[in-house]
Design an enzyme around this catalytic site. Structure first.
Site, PDB file in Angstrom:
ATOM      1  CB  THR A 349      42.710  30.575  74.969  1.00 52.42           C
ATOM      2  OG1 THR A 349      42.431  31.894  74.556  1.00 52.42           O
ATOM      3  CG2 THR A 349      42.422  29.618  73.837  1.00 52.42           C
ATOM      4  CB  VAL A 350      37.669  32.361  75.257  1.00 51.33           C
ATOM      5  CG1 VAL A 350      37.617  32.259  76.762  1.00 51.33           C
ATOM      6  CG2 VAL A 350      38.142  33.730  74.827  1.00 51.33           C
TER       7      VAL A 350
END
Length: 528
Positions: A349-350
């Site tokens: 993810t970020v």
């Protein structure tokens, strides 16, 4: 202080504002917003929208969002922007179709995206610019195109075959059937048009009307459950963070349905054992952390779910007595053989964090879960739909069993550490299931081992795979690996780095902000 004759990064130190994200373009946009008079919430939303364009394999408007906001006066607010399963979703239907566990791609893995609603809720409550204005940098990159960065290209290359099987993904996420390469210009004109609609009409333009109808129709065509009513009903919920005390700080996480509570359980176990006194690179330290994490993840997989379905309270899970009982099961000389964990889906993810001149801190995470989520993309509006439903269980009666209208157990977790009633560290560690382990490891590096914020992020990591083997990064010392093997662990190199991280430390003594960003991704921290 780091060794300067070796490759590495120094921490970033600034006074007026700081941003740390997983992509340089997003960090620069966040700083632009701060320098133009926006606050940390404005900057975080603008950066997240840019990441939805330039890091599309990890995040997007078809995903979910969580955030912790610490105001200058010390008040703290949590936001749960995770979507729910469609009202008609049913685990029994999937079992009847022959599924023993949740599909990880395709229509059955898709839940309602909550991110856009969460962005709007944050902008309305704490922002100064309004959601529409904050989307324009992302719209610009989507329309004009942007240069593909190295980690993005590396991820994308391994996902091309899956994307080619979906009409919308092949149209919007590939170039003549292939993934873009490092340094190549790439544009998302359909996504730009969708972002323009949101900028003009707010979240309703996304969840209702033509875009919402297309999302629902695309999911159903892919074999999933969703209708227009599921999208129109989405809400982002303000929640009180859960916390534990560690290293002189109150460490805050978003409560379930997220797995942030697992990071707190790990820290509680480490505190009971006094693990912070162990040498930072030693086999003893890594062994105890891994054993604490295995126990905490077993708690997760037994108990953590949508809070309406949980059979234990957060207070019970975080109780000192519970940590003591778990810690008693750890043998400092031997790996426990009686901890059974289910397969951990591979995802990433970020994460980003921003602190402004007033010392308002935002810990912010936005995700579509796996690489390009479900690998289903709406053909006209270019929305990459998350596969967050893959986190549900199909076990009858399990608290996390798929049920219509339910939120799944969620992996993405922002964190915040408070000291003396004020924000001290805003941080997060990306990497799917790894995140709670990452939170505990990075925070222990800071408070137990005195590492600066960049060194705490750079420190080597390891984590187990589906076989229980500890997959280690290349810079874990060989002596440490030998010590782990002697304690009964199987070890092997990992083919990829374990997650990524960003962190900002608010140094009240000097008045400066100190930030680090993970070179395991294309990350950048910068301030002014």
């Amino acid at each position: 202080m780091r060794t300067f004759e070796l490759p590495g990064r120094s921490r970033v130190i600034a006074e007026n504002g700081m941003a740390a994200t997983s992509h340089p373009l997003a960090t620069v946009v966040a700083l632009d917003v701060l320098k133009d008079g926006g606050n940390a919430v404005d900057a975080a939303i603008a950066a997240s929208a840019v990441l939805a364009v330039v890091e599309p394999q990890m995040t997007g408007i078809g995903g979910d969002c969580f955030a912790i906001v610490a105001e200058p006066d010390g008040s703290v607010y949590g936001l749960n922007g995770s979507g729910r399963a469609a009202a008609s979703a049913d685990a029994a239907k999937l079992r009847d179709l022959g599924h023993e566990r949740m599909p990880q791609t395709g229509g059955l893995s898709i839940t309602v995206p909550g991110a856009v609603k969460a962005w709007e809720a944050l902008a309305d409550r704490f922002g100064t610019r309004g959601l529409g204005a904050l989307l324009w940098p992302a719209i610009g990159y989507a329309e004009a195109g942007f240069a593909i960065h190295e980690r993005v290209a590396w991820d994308w290359a391994g996902l091309a075959a899956g994307l080619a099987r979906d009409e919308g993904a092949a149209r919007h996420c590939l170039i003549d059937g292939r993934a873009p390469v490092t340094g190549e210009r790439f544009a998302f004109p359909a996504l730009a048009k969708t972002l323009r609609a949101i900028a003009a009409g707010g979240s309703r333009a996304f969840y209702e009307g033509a875009i919402g109808e297309e999302i629902a129709a695309t999911v159903r065509k892919a074999g999933g459950f969703m209708d227009a009513g599921d999208l129109a009903a989405v809400e982002a919920d303000w929640v009180a963070p859960v916390a534990t005390r560690y290293g002189g700080h109150d460490v805050l996480e978003i409560p379930p349905n997220g797995q942030g509570i697992v990071a707190l359980v790990i820290l509680n176990i480490l505190d009971v054992l006094g693990a912070g006194k162990l040498p930072p690179d030693s086999a003893e330290r890594f062994h105890v952390e891994i054993e604490a994490a295995r126990l905490a993840y077993a708690v997760r997989d037994l108990l953590v779910a949508d809070p309406a379905s949980m059979t234990a309270t957060t207070a019970q899970i975080l109780a000192r007595s519970h940590a003591e009982a778990l810690a008693a099961r750890i043998d400092p000389a031997r790996r426990a053989g009686d901890i059974v964990l289910p397969v951990l889906p591979d995802a990433d993810t970020v994460y980003l964090t921003v602190v402004d001149r007033d010392r308002r801190a935002v810990s912010f995470i936005n995700s579509i879960y796996s690489g390009f989520g479900s690998q289903v993309v709406t053909p006209e509006s270019g929305v990459v739909l998350q596969n967050r439903g893959g986190c549900f269980s199909l076990q009858p009666g399990h608290p996390n069993e798929l049920t219509g209208g339910k939120r799944p157990m969620h992996t993405i977790i922002p964190a915040m550490a408070m000291k003396d009633g004020q924000a001290a560290v805003s941080f997060g560690v990306m990497g799917g299931a790894y995140q709670p382990m990452g939170h505990a490891h990075v925070f222990s590096n800071l408070v137990d081992h005195g590492m600066d914020v960049q060194a705490a992020i750079d420190h080597p990591r390891l984590f187990w795979d589906e076989t229980g083997t500890l997959r280690h990064e290349a810079h874990v010392p060989q002596e440490t690996l030998r010590g782990l093997v002697a304690r009964g662990h199987a070890v092997a190199p990992t083919a990829k780095a374990w997650g990524g991280a960003q962190a900002i430390l608010i140094n009240r003594a000097t008045g400066f902000l100190e930030a680090g960003s993970d070179s395991r991704k294309d990350g950048m921290a910068a301030g002014w």
